[in-house]
Design a protein around this motif. Structure first.
Motif, PDB file in Angstrom:
ATOM      1  N   VAL A  61     118.577  71.756  31.666  1.00  0.00           N
ATOM      2  CA  VAL A  61     118.455  72.672  33.060  1.00  0.00           C
ATOM      3  C   VAL A  61     119.183  72.134  34.008  1.00  0.00           C
ATOM      4  CG1 VAL A  61     116.539  73.224  34.608  1.00  0.00           C
ATOM      5  CG2 VAL A  61     115.969  73.028  32.079  1.00  0.00           C
ATOM      6  N   LEU A  62     119.535  70.823  34.006  1.00  0.00           N
ATOM      7  CA  LEU A  62     120.148  70.261  35.134  1.00  0.00           C
ATOM      8  C   LEU A  62     121.515  70.712  34.978  1.00  0.00           C
ATOM      9  CD1 LEU A  62     118.606  66.533  35.780  1.00  0.00           C
ATOM     10  CD2 LEU A  62     118.248  68.892  37.325  1.00  0.00           C
ATOM     11  N   ALA A  63     122.192  70.457  33.859  1.00  0.00           N
ATOM     12  CA  ALA A  63     123.628  70.808  33.642  1.00  0.00           C
ATOM     13  C   ALA A  63     124.003  72.391  33.661  1.00  0.00           C
ATOM     14  CB  ALA A  63     123.854  70.449  32.350  1.00  0.00           C
ATOM     15  N   VAL A  64     122.943  73.149  33.587  1.00  0.00           N
ATOM     16  CA  VAL A  64     123.096  74.586  33.508  1.00  0.00           C
ATOM     17  C   VAL A  64     123.173  74.896  35.059  1.00  0.00           C
ATOM     18  CG1 VAL A  64     121.773  76.990  33.478  1.00  0.00           C
ATOM     19  CG2 VAL A  64     122.025  75.222  31.407  1.00  0.00           C
ATOM     20  N   LEU A  65     122.124  74.366  35.792  1.00  0.00           N
ATOM     21  CA  LEU A  65     122.434  74.436  37.462  1.00  0.00           C
ATOM     22  C   LEU A  65     123.656  73.999  37.734  1.00  0.00           C
ATOM     23  CD1 LEU A  65     118.775  73.256  38.442  1.00  0.00           C
ATOM     24  CD2 LEU A  65     119.740  75.698  38.021  1.00  0.00           C
ATOM     25  N   ALA A  66     124.125  72.886  37.383  1.00  0.00           N
ATOM     26  CA  ALA A  66     125.583  72.267  37.918  1.00  0.00           C
ATOM     27  C   ALA A  66     126.643  73.182  37.453  1.00  0.00           C
ATOM     28  CB  ALA A  66     125.731  70.927  37.152  1.00  0.00           C
ATOM     29  N   LEU A  67     126.621  73.690  36.583  1.00  0.00           N
ATOM     30  CA  LEU A  67     127.423  74.884  35.940  1.00  0.00           C
ATOM     31  C   LEU A  67     127.668  76.056  36.928  1.00  0.00           C
ATOM     32  CD1 LEU A  67     127.608  74.581  32.184  1.00  0.00           C
ATOM     33  CD2 LEU A  67     129.300  73.672  33.435  1.00  0.00           C
ATOM     34  N   ILE A  68     126.522  76.384  37.177  1.00  0.00           N
ATOM     35  CA  ILE A  68     126.306  77.587  38.136  1.00  0.00           C
ATOM     36  C   ILE A  68     126.926  77.410  39.736  1.00  0.00           C
ATOM     37  CG2 ILE A  68     124.758  79.161  39.265  1.00  0.00           C
ATOM     38  CD1 ILE A  68     123.035  79.132  36.535  1.00  0.00           C
ATOM     39  N   THR A  69     126.603  76.065  40.058  1.00  0.00           N
ATOM     40  CA  THR A  69     127.110  75.780  41.285  1.00  0.00           C
ATOM     41  C   THR A  69     128.663  75.849  41.182  1.00  0.00           C
ATOM     42  OG1 THR A  69     124.986  74.822  41.580  1.00  0.00           O
ATOM     43  CG2 THR A  69     126.948  73.891  42.952  1.00  0.00           C
ATOM     44  N   VAL A  70     129.243  75.119  40.313  1.00  0.00           N
ATOM     45  CA  VAL A  70     130.712  75.047  40.289  1.00  0.00           C
ATOM     46  C   VAL A  70     131.087  76.394  40.063  1.00  0.00           C
ATOM     47  CG1 VAL A  70     132.557  74.129  38.766  1.00  0.00           C
ATOM     48  CG2 VAL A  70     130.693  72.670  39.377  1.00  0.00           C
ATOM     49  N   GLY A  71     130.722  77.297  39.382  1.00  0.00           N
ATOM     50  CA  GLY A  71     131.370  78.576  39.177  1.00  0.00           C
ATOM     51  C   GLY A  71     131.306  79.265  40.489  1.00  0.00           C
TER      52      GLY A  71
END
Length: 385
Positions: free
Chosen positions: A299-309
């Motif tokens: 879940v944390l990795a998905v949130l990080a990818l969304i933020t970078v995008g």
């Protein structure tokens, strides 16, 4: 042997057994009984007694069986009632007899009444020589005074009072109270068992039944093995930690273990019978700590990818407003059907952007009037004329 005569006073008489209860006012013993009609009319009789040693005078009661019947004009009897069972207990849909027996009475046809007392309300059951109320068609007078009820129901549980009125007795009225209890078999109880519980967590199993009377007691079974009220009291269940309340049907686990998994069912029972619910499975599972941590990391990795995008899109200008000639513009919306009035500032701003008005050249007409356009063709003809 010296004999003398003495009189005793009659206190009660039973025509069914020929027994007389009387009081001897003397210090003599009974030897022989002789009726004397002239004295019996005065509720007395003559006895022949054996004289004994002198003793202090006192009242003494005697009961003697008579070989003869008293005259009808002597009111020596008092109506008395008894019952062979004052607290009958019967199961629902069976028959029961409410015993009411006259032991002493001189009246041949006494008046009989039965009353039912329930919830502080009194109703006639037998009155005016017939069954009344909700027992009509289900009860009858048995013998002379007893009451028999067929097909009893739970609503028949009440207090019943048998009343007898004997007009020819010295004591005319007597009554006896009988308490009837109708037992009702329990119906299958409602059981609630959780489907799955993690190891170490608490769990509560419930069992309820509301039809049985008296109130049923509850017992729980796991894999057809009865459970004790306290797991600590039985070495067989030393790996479990639970408490069972047989009055409420609640089984509480303070912390479940893997051994607590299995098929559970409850039995409700009373004096009338018992009933059980269907088996239900309780699963106790281990917590997967590694899986939980892995899920959190995903879940944390998905949130990080969304933020970078979002940051990359912003840097490339996907979220910046378009500009024309180095200036941003606004498109003023004008709703339909509304007359829009422009302000002076809007007029001035639009005037600076519009091209200057250029007067048309009219080389054939040198006068000033030719530069003024007429409002309509008739005005131009008028001016030329």
């Amino acid at each position: 042997m010296l004999y003398t005569r003495h009189f005793g006073i009659v206190t009660s008489f039973s025509p069914y057994s020929n027994f007389v209860r009387w009081v001897l006012l003397s210090r003599f013993q009974i030897r022989k009984l002789r009726p004397k009609s002239s004295l019996f009319s005065k509720t007395a009789f003559q006895v022949r007694v054996k004289k004994t040693d002198a003793k202090p005078l006192y009242l003494k009661h005697y009961t003697t069986r008579l070989p003869w019947w008293p005259s009808a004009g002597c009111l020596t009897a008092a109506v008395n009632l008894k019952s062979s069972n004052r607290n009958p207990v019967v199961q629902e849909f069976e028959s029961v007899e409410l015993s009411c027996i006259i032991t002493d009475s001189q009246t041949n046809d006494p008046r009989i009444e039965w009353k039912k007392i329930q919830d502080d309300q009194t109703a006639y059951v037998f009155f005016d020589n017939r069954i009344q109320g909700d027992l009509a068609g289900r009860a009858e007078l048995l013998g002379k005074t007893s009451l028999k009820i067929w097909n009893v129901t739970r609503t028949d549980s009440a207090i019943y009072r048998c009343e007898v009125v004997a007009r020819n007795d010295r004591k005319e009225i007597d009554e006896i109270v009988i308490e009837l209890t109708v037992q009702v078999k329990p119906v299958p109880p409602v059981c609630r068992v959780p489907k799955a519980v993690p190891v170490g967590k608490s769990a509560t199993l419930q069992c309820q039944e509301s039809e049985g009377y008296p109130r049923p007691h509850y017992s729980w079974y796991r894999n057809d093995v009865p459970l004790p009220t306290d797991s600590r009291a039985n070495p067989r269940f030393r790996n479990s930690s639970f408490l069972l309340n047989p009055e409420t049907g609640t089984l509480v686990f303070s912390a479940v273990h893997k051994e607590d998994s299995g098929q559970y069912y409850c039995i409700a029972s009373n004096d009338a019978g018992s009933a059980r619910c269907e088996e239900q499975e309780l699963e106790v599972y281990d917590l997967n700590i590694g899986g939980i941590i892995g899920g959190v990391l995903v879940v944390l990795a998905v949130l990080a990818l969304i933020t970078v995008g979002i940051c990359c899109a912003y840097r490339r200008g996907y979220f910046i407003n378009n500009k024309q000639n180095g200036e941003s513009y606004k498109n003023t919306g004008k709703p339909d059907g509304v007359n829009y009035i422009r302000t002076d500032e809007e007029v001035q701003s639009e005037g600076t952007k519009q091209k200057p008005f250029r007067k048309p050249r009219n080389r054939g007409v040198p006068n000033r009037e030719s530069n003024i356009l007429p409002r309509n063709p008739s005005d131009s003809y008028r001016k030329k004329g």
